[in-house]
Design a protein around this motif. Structure first.
Motif, PDB file in Angstrom:
ATOM      1  N   LEU A  29       0.839  -1.208   0.000  1.00 26.64           N
ATOM      2  CA  LEU A  29       0.000   0.000   0.000  1.00 26.64           C
ATOM      3  C   LEU A  29       0.874   1.258   0.000  1.00 26.64           C
ATOM      4  O   LEU A  29       0.613   2.223  -0.731  1.00 26.64           O
ATOM      5  N   ARG A  30       1.939   1.209   0.816  1.00 26.27           N
ATOM      6  CA  ARG A  30       2.839   2.381   0.899  1.00 26.27           C
ATOM      7  C   ARG A  30       3.587   2.555  -0.427  1.00 26.27           C
ATOM      8  O   ARG A  30       3.577   3.609  -1.044  1.00 26.27           O
ATOM      9  N   GLN A  31       4.209   1.444  -0.893  1.00 29.06           N
ATOM     10  CA  GLN A  31       5.045   1.535  -2.102  1.00 29.06           C
ATOM     11  C   GLN A  31       4.239   1.949  -3.330  1.00 29.06           C
ATOM     12  O   GLN A  31       4.710   2.678  -4.189  1.00 29.06           O
ATOM     13  N   GLU A  32       2.995   1.502  -3.392  1.00 28.08           N
ATOM     14  CA  GLU A  32       2.181   1.789  -4.584  1.00 28.08           C
ATOM     15  C   GLU A  32       1.372   3.073  -4.426  1.00 28.08           C
ATOM     16  O   GLU A  32       0.578   3.414  -5.314  1.00 28.08           O
ATOM     17  N   GLY A  33       1.494   3.727  -3.298  1.00 29.63           N
ATOM     18  CA  GLY A  33       0.769   4.998  -3.095  1.00 29.63           C
ATOM     19  C   GLY A  33      -0.745   4.816  -3.148  1.00 29.63           C
ATOM     20  O   GLY A  33      -1.473   5.637  -3.693  1.00 29.63           O
ATOM     21  N   ILE A  34      -1.204   3.675  -2.552  1.00 32.26           N
ATOM     22  CA  ILE A  34      -2.651   3.414  -2.548  1.00 32.26           C
ATOM     23  C   ILE A  34      -3.323   4.371  -1.559  1.00 32.26           C
ATOM     24  O   ILE A  34      -2.850   4.523  -0.430  1.00 32.26           O
ATOM     25  N   SER A  35      -4.441   4.985  -1.983  1.00 28.50           N
ATOM     26  CA  SER A  35      -5.135   5.936  -1.081  1.00 28.50           C
ATOM     27  C   SER A  35      -6.403   5.322  -0.473  1.00 28.50           C
ATOM     28  O   SER A  35      -6.892   5.808   0.551  1.00 28.50           O
ATOM     29  N   HIS A  36      -6.962   4.278  -1.133  1.00 31.84           N
ATOM     30  CA  HIS A  36      -8.191   3.636  -0.623  1.00 31.84           C
ATOM     31  C   HIS A  36      -8.128   2.139  -0.948  1.00 31.84           C
ATOM     32  O   HIS A  36      -7.667   1.764  -2.038  1.00 31.84           O
ATOM     33  N   VAL A  37      -8.630   1.307  -0.031  1.00 37.80           N
ATOM     34  CA  VAL A  37      -8.716  -0.132  -0.284  1.00 37.80           C
ATOM     35  C   VAL A  37     -10.188  -0.540  -0.280  1.00 37.80           C
ATOM     36  O   VAL A  37     -10.937  -0.189   0.659  1.00 37.80           O
ATOM     37  N   VAL A  38     -10.614  -1.254  -1.331  1.00 40.65           N
ATOM     38  CA  VAL A  38     -11.961  -1.838  -1.380  1.00 40.65           C
ATOM     39  C   VAL A  38     -11.802  -3.352  -1.337  1.00 40.65           C
ATOM     40  O   VAL A  38     -11.202  -3.949  -2.239  1.00 40.65           O
ATOM     41  N   ASP A  39     -12.299  -3.965  -0.250  1.00 39.06           N
ATOM     42  CA  ASP A  39     -12.200  -5.421  -0.094  1.00 39.06           C
ATOM     43  C   ASP A  39     -13.477  -6.041  -0.649  1.00 39.06           C
ATOM     44  O   ASP A  39     -14.502  -6.069   0.034  1.00 39.06           O
ATOM     45  N   ALA A  40     -13.382  -6.513  -1.900  1.00 39.84           N
ATOM     46  CA  ALA A  40     -14.567  -7.128  -2.531  1.00 39.84           C
ATOM     47  C   ALA A  40     -14.383  -8.635  -2.646  1.00 39.84           C
ATOM     48  O   ALA A  40     -14.938  -9.281  -3.541  1.00 39.84           O
ATOM     49  N   THR A  41     -13.585  -9.189  -1.701  1.00 40.61           N
ATOM     50  CA  THR A  41     -13.334 -10.632  -1.759  1.00 40.61           C
ATOM     51  C   THR A  41     -14.559 -11.388  -1.255  1.00 40.61           C
ATOM     52  O   THR A  41     -15.484 -10.817  -0.687  1.00 40.61           O
ATOM     53  N   HIS A  42     -14.539 -12.670  -1.457  1.00 42.18           N
ATOM     54  CA  HIS A  42     -15.628 -13.569  -1.082  1.00 42.18           C
ATOM     55  C   HIS A  42     -15.722 -13.643   0.442  1.00 42.18           C
ATOM     56  O   HIS A  42     -14.704 -13.556   1.125  1.00 42.18           O
ATOM     57  N   PRO A  43     -16.920 -13.793   1.017  1.00 38.14           N
ATOM     58  CA  PRO A  43     -17.052 -13.836   2.484  1.00 38.14           C
ATOM     59  C   PRO A  43     -16.234 -14.940   3.143  1.00 38.14           C
ATOM     60  O   PRO A  43     -15.917 -14.859   4.324  1.00 38.14           O
TER      61      PRO A  43
END
Ligand code: 3Y8
Ligand code: NAP
Length: 247
Positions: A59-73
């Protein structure tokens, strides 16, 4: 804004289409479980991150600003790691999570807490079981070799821990007509399924009700609390791109 979309579900594919449609910068992430996952309208990365720490570094290295967890339950480890990594980095997280299925009139469901409990819940007497939980947890049923298992897998398996198994290779999402004819042709007597929610895997439960068959339904594993949305449109609101639906 640069979004990491943790994928692998029908809703994740719909989310990817909305993000691409808005021209938002995003990366779609697959675990790499299947041989040829569905193509996405976003750049795709495959494979694990190396636990919560590895995800935090990503997340840090890629400069991610938001995470959406759309994985299976049932992808509980990935979801736990996302909660931990976003807490470590202070990056906002939302889960795009479909509600569990609830029984309706005519449903003959037995709910169990784990995959192992589902195997325990099978009768002693030989039965024709539609074991629709995929490939990764079949060994839990090796102690019940007497049953004739119908397995639906995404990719052809190497070895199977079940002596009497018939394999159907199919990716889904599935529909009622298809599942009804499959279960009739296979003379299915019992369905074993995960409480995945959503539309992509629901057909076999509707078919079971119409055929008057019992279903052993596995509850989803516990996941730590995090903000959640039930539709991709609500996630777009959370991202500030669309009506704010109060995530
Ligand atoms: C790799 C991505 C889309 C996504 C489609 C949804 C619907 C079809 C229903 C049955 C149940 C099962 C299984 C299932 C469904 C959707 C959705 C969903 C169930 C793909 C996909 C990946 C996976 C991983 C795979 C698991 C397996 C589980 C098959 C792609 C197709 C049984 C779950 O062989 C393996 O290793 C397969 C492993 C995890 C569970 C298991 O334990 O075997 N899903 N499924 C994702 C990645 O690498 O990150 O290949 O394109 C996605 C989908 N699977 O966009 O249309 O959204 O739920 N997937 C369960 O729910 O019980 C099938 O047969 O009725
Ligand atoms: P899991 O048990 O929760 O995750 C195990 C490890 O796999 C994670 O710790 C992570 O490795 C890696 N991983 C999982 N999902 C990932 C993703 N989207 N991107 C990158 N790495 C990921 O997950 P699972 O149950 O094996 O599910 C794997 C994938 O299949 C997920 O994308 C999920 O949405 C999809 N899927 C699963 C099911 C199911 O029944 N489990 C059903 C339909 C679709 P690291 O710790 O190394 O980061």
């Amino acid at each position: 804004m640069r979004i990491l979309l943790l994928g692998g579900t029908t809703e994740a594919s719909r989310m990817a289409a909305l993000l691409a449609g808005e021209g938002l910068e995003a990366v779609f992430s697959y675990a790499g479980r299947t041989a040829t996952p569905i193509a996405q309208p976003l750049p795709v990365r495959m494979g694990g991150f190396g636990g919560a720490e590895g995800l935090a570094d990503y997340l840090r290295q890629e400069g991610i600003s938001h995470v959406v967890d759309a994985t299976h339950p049932f992808a509980a480890q990935m979801s736990r790691n996302a909660v931990e990594a976003c807490a470590l980095t202070g990056i906002p997280l939302v889960a795009l999570e479909r509600a569990p299925w609830v029984p309706g009139k005519g449903d003959r469901w037995t709910r169990v807490g784990t995959i192992a409990a589902a195997a325990e819940a099978l009768p002693e007497a030989e039965a024709r079981v539609f074991l629709a939980i995929g490939r990764m947890h079949l060994e839990a049923f090796a102690g019940r070799p007497q049953h004739h298992y119908l397995l639906r897998l995404v990719d052809p398996p190497e070895a199977l821990p079940l002596p009497r198994a018939e394999v159907v290779i199919a990716r889904g999402p599935f529909d009622l007509d298809g599942d009804l004819s499959l279960m009739r042709e296979q003379e299915t007597e019992i369905v074993v399924a995960k409480n995945a929610g959503g539309e992509g895997a629901r057909a076999k439960l509707d078919a079971a009700r119409m055929l008057g068959l019992p279903v052993i339904l596995i509850d989803r594993p516990a996941i730590p609390d995090r903000p959640r949305a039930e539709t991709p449109e609500a996630v777009m609101g959370w991202l500030g791109h669309g009506a704010d639906l109060g995530v």
